[in-house]
Design an enzyme around this catalytic site. Structure first.
Site, short mmCIF file in Angstrom:
data_model
loop_
_atom_site.label_atom_id
_atom_site.label_comp_id
_atom_site.label_asym_id
_atom_site.label_seq_id
_atom_site.Cartn_x
_atom_site.Cartn_y
_atom_site.Cartn_z
N SER A 164 0.83 -1.20 0.00
CA SER A 164 0.00 0.00 0.00
C SER A 164 0.87 1.27 0.00
O SER A 164 1.64 1.46 -0.94
CB SER A 164 -0.97 -0.08 1.19
OG SER A 164 -1.96 0.91 1.09
N ASP A 203 -10.10 -3.96 -5.64
CA ASP A 203 -9.46 -3.11 -4.63
C ASP A 203 -10.12 -1.73 -4.66
O ASP A 203 -10.03 -1.02 -5.66
CB ASP A 203 -7.95 -3.02 -4.96
CG ASP A 203 -7.17 -2.27 -3.89
OD1 ASP A 203 -7.76 -1.41 -3.21
OD2 ASP A 203 -5.96 -2.54 -3.77
N HIS A 247 -8.32 -4.54 -0.84
CA HIS A 247 -6.99 -3.94 -0.65
C HIS A 247 -6.12 -4.81 0.27
O HIS A 247 -4.98 -4.46 0.58
CB HIS A 247 -7.16 -2.54 -0.06
CG HIS A 247 -5.94 -1.67 -0.18
ND1 HIS A 247 -5.36 -1.33 -1.38
CD2 HIS A 247 -5.16 -1.07 0.78
CE1 HIS A 247 -4.29 -0.56 -1.16
NE2 HIS A 247 -4.16 -0.40 0.14
C1 MLT Z 1 -1.50 6.04 -0.12
O1 MLT Z 1 -1.89 7.07 0.43
O2 MLT Z 1 -0.32 5.76 -0.27
C2 MLT Z 1 -2.57 5.12 -0.60
O3 MLT Z 1 -3.81 5.74 -0.56
C3 MLT Z 1 -2.59 3.85 0.16
C4 MLT Z 1 -2.82 4.10 1.61
O4 MLT Z 1 -3.98 4.21 2.02
O5 MLT Z 1 -1.87 4.18 2.33
#
Ligand code: MLT
Length: 201
Positions: free
Chosen positions: A101, A151, A182
């Protein structure tokens, strides 16, 4: 950067562990064990705090990145890797990023800003970090993308777009699909392990 380093039995490769939003440097330790139990581990905590949750760069809202901070934090991470390789005496050329992520997004950002900053990258549920630049040359660099067809944070078309952008830089991209939103599932980690055995070991 706050981190832990664990010397492996076979110290040729170093797994760089990059957690998701709200995680810590310890989160991906069990995953590193599944991918390559013999490698060195460099597990890093993101420098940014969002409502108390560690991240690797700032965002303006969900899925909308603060581009200036993304560039700044990507540089900080790249410099940290140079310094850590000297401090712990591992091969700077043999770092394999394992990111989930937000951690996958900063790993992807390294590939968008530096030529061959890693030996390879395992990106679990990444997004496209930015769209306004030509990627540096990554000829032959192996990249595993684990993505979710359902996702909610990263739609299928964005995973495909990221794969195409990386392919355009010369990277060897393997795109693996799951149906677990996700989440990072065991089957996805096992697929990354198989890929690692084929492309890295
Ligand atoms: C991010 O902000 O890098 C993406 O939205 C994934 C997350 O939620 O961290």
């Amino acid at each position: 950067m706050k981190h832990i380093f664990i010397e492996g039995k076979d110290s040729q490769n170093t797994l760089l562990l990059l957690h998701g939003t709200g995680g810590t440097e310890r989160d991906l330790l069990p995953i590193a064990e599944m991918i390559d139990p013999e490698a060195n581990i460099l597990a890093v905590r993101g420098n940014i705090l969002e409502n108390g949750m560690p991240r690797f760069f700032k965002r303006l809202s969900e899925g909308v990145f603060d581009q200036a901070d993304l560039i700044k934090q990507t540089k900080t991470l790249n410099t940290f890797l140079n310094e850590a390789s000297v401090q712990y005496q591992f091969d700077r050329q043999n770092i394999v990023a394992v990111g989930y992520s937000n951690g996958a997004n900063i790993a992807a950002s390294l590939l968008f800003h530096y030529s061959k900053p890693l030996r390879a990258a395992i990106l679990h549920h990444p997004m496209v970090p930015r769209r306004d630049i030509k990627l540096p040359d990554q000829t032959g660099l192996p990249v595993f993308i684990g993505a979710g067809k359902n996702d909610p944070l990263c739609p299928q078309r964005e995973s495909v777009e990221l794969a195409h952008l990386l392919l355009g830089s010369g990277a060897k991209v393997s795109l693996h699909w799951e149906m677990n939103g996700h989440q990072l599932s065991r089957t996805e980690i096992m697929a990354a392990h198989e890929w690692y055995q084929t492309h890295i070991k």
